[in-house]
Enzyme design. Structure first.
Site, PDB file in Angstrom:
ATOM      1  N   HIS A 116     -36.130 -27.265  -4.910  1.00 55.70           N
ATOM      2  CA  HIS A 116     -36.342 -27.345  -3.481  1.00 55.70           C
ATOM      3  C   HIS A 116     -36.577 -28.485  -2.984  1.00 55.70           C
ATOM      4  O   HIS A 116     -37.169 -29.280  -3.649  1.00 55.70           O
ATOM      5  CB  HIS A 116     -37.428 -26.302  -2.984  1.00 55.70           C
ATOM      6  CG  HIS A 116     -37.650 -26.057  -1.681  1.00 55.70           C
ATOM      7  ND1 HIS A 116     -38.572 -27.250  -0.838  1.00 55.70           N
ATOM      8  CD2 HIS A 116     -37.321 -25.059  -0.815  1.00 55.70           C
ATOM      9  CE1 HIS A 116     -38.396 -26.730   0.347  1.00 55.70           C
ATOM     10  NE2 HIS A 116     -37.812 -25.538   0.306  1.00 55.70           N
ATOM     11  N   ASP A 145     -35.407 -19.368   4.637  1.00 56.36           N
ATOM     12  CA  ASP A 145     -36.110 -20.773   4.761  1.00 56.36           C
ATOM     13  C   ASP A 145     -37.445 -20.654   5.797  1.00 56.36           C
ATOM     14  O   ASP A 145     -37.780 -21.448   6.618  1.00 56.36           O
ATOM     15  CB  ASP A 145     -35.305 -21.823   5.286  1.00 56.36           C
ATOM     16  CG  ASP A 145     -35.963 -23.118   4.485  1.00 56.36           C
ATOM     17  OD1 ASP A 145     -36.985 -23.036   3.848  1.00 56.36           O
ATOM     18  OD2 ASP A 145     -35.317 -24.167   4.753  1.00 56.36           O
TER      19      ASP A 145
END
Ligand code: MN
Length: 354
Positions: free
Chosen positions: A189, A315
């Site tokens: 990430h 997200d």
């Protein structure tokens, strides 16, 4: 615990929607961050990311902070309102990677215990990735094993670089060795940009999720590929968000120029690999669409990776836009591909029991 989900106006569907890059923060992590932010010489990228969200009076920042620390009613209400059945949770960036080694190593098990407790409270709504302190690769390998044994956790997250250091450095490879042995994919990430990279981005206001994150995380994934990690650990799986941080779009040129660079022997770091960069991308990686609710990019990524390697992600809470679920539902996909995208690929990659 029971919840009263809002009535969804999305059509009934023969699959569950599983969102696979959904952030949370234990309140204790924010306390550690406050101490770091109060010091002199704070990392510029960190100050510009968490320093902003934690202090800005803006509605968006305050909303994000409220959502990050909630692993119960508020989050589940948002999931219900946007038609998300399951969130795969990950410790928000930069996790423990901004902390000194000792603090990071002592904090990480608490973060994973809290995540496991939330999953236990809401087993039909939450799954999660093990957070790590890559500052200590041996401790990270042990933490993977502990969370797999104790909690049945089946994946991990690393928020890109650790204070400017990259997982292509062999000192970190015990983490890959453990992840491969335990068959736990690692979600790479984004993090804020490291000090050695941030200046030209921040000068233009482009260091964040708008562009900088993607550039840095794409670079990191590429460093992992070209350093030979997947020749050493051929069964290692990794996950990239944000449509693969644009790497699929680069794939042709990556292959051509990688080959040319290997042959030129110009760089010690660029040694021959068994396969082309695009082959590792297609065979060792999975990609989520996090932050990119856009049909042409999704269809291109599916065409490049195969429809069995592209997963849905929202997200949350950074990009909590319920209408994006509907936008993605309207992308031209066969019912089978849509089911792969929203459900089946996530079940497979994160080994979910749904
Ligand atoms: Mn994210």
């Amino acid at each position: 615990m029971t919840h009263s989900p809002q009535k969804l106006d999305l059509p009934t569907r023969p699959y569950r929607r599983i969102a696979t890059e959904e952030a949370f923060s234990p309140p204790e992590m924010l306390e550690i961050y406050r101490k770091i932010l109060a010091k002199d010489n704070v990392d510029v990228g960190f100050k510009n990311l968490m320093g902003f969200y934690m202090s800005s009076p803006s509605e968006r920042a305050q909303h994000i902070m409220r959502c990050l620390v909630d692993l119960d009613e508020l989050r589940i209400a948002h999931m219900d309102a946007s038609g998300i059945d399951i969130q795969v949770l990950a410790l928000t960036s930069p996790g423990a990677q901004i902390m000194d080694r000792e603090t990071a190593v002592s904090f990480i098990p608490n973060a994973n215990d809290e995540l496991a407790a939330a999953i236990k409270r809401h087993p039909t709504r939450f799954a999660g990735m093990v957070a790590l302190a890559p500052q200590d690769p041996a401790a990270s390998a042990k933490e993977l094993q502990r969370c797999a044994d104790l909690y049945g956790m089946r994946s991990a997250v690393i928020n890109s670089h650790t204070q400017g250091e990259y997982l292509s450095d062999k000192k970190f490879w015990p983490i890959f060795e453990a992840a491969e042995a335990l068959n736990m994919p690692i979600y790479l990430h984004p993090n804020s940009l490291p000090a050695q990279m941030i200046d030209p981005f921040i000068e233009a206001g482009l260091d964040g999720a708008i562009y900088g994150f993607g550039v840095e995380t794409g670079l990191h994934a590429l460093r992992i590929i070209t350093s030979g990690v997947f020749d050493q650990f051929p069964n290692l799986k990794m996950v990239l968000g944000h449509m693969g941080e644009a790497l699929p779009f680069w794939a042709y040129r990556l292959d051509y120029m990688h080959n040319a660079t290997v042959r030129s022997k110009r760089y010690e770091a660029i040694q021959p690999t068994k396969r082309k960069p695009s082959e590792y991308l297609k065979e060792n990686f999975y990609i989520t669409n996090s932050g990119v609710a856009w049909g042409p990019a999704l269809q291109f990524t599916q065409a490049f990776m195969g429809t069995d390697r592209v997963l849905y992600a929202m997200d949350y809470p950074y990009q909590y836009l319920p209408e994006e679920v509907d936008m993605l539902e309207r992308v031209d996909m066969t019912p089978e591909v849509k089911r792969q995208f929203f459900q089946d690929n996530a079940v497979k990659v994160f080994d979910l029991k749904i």
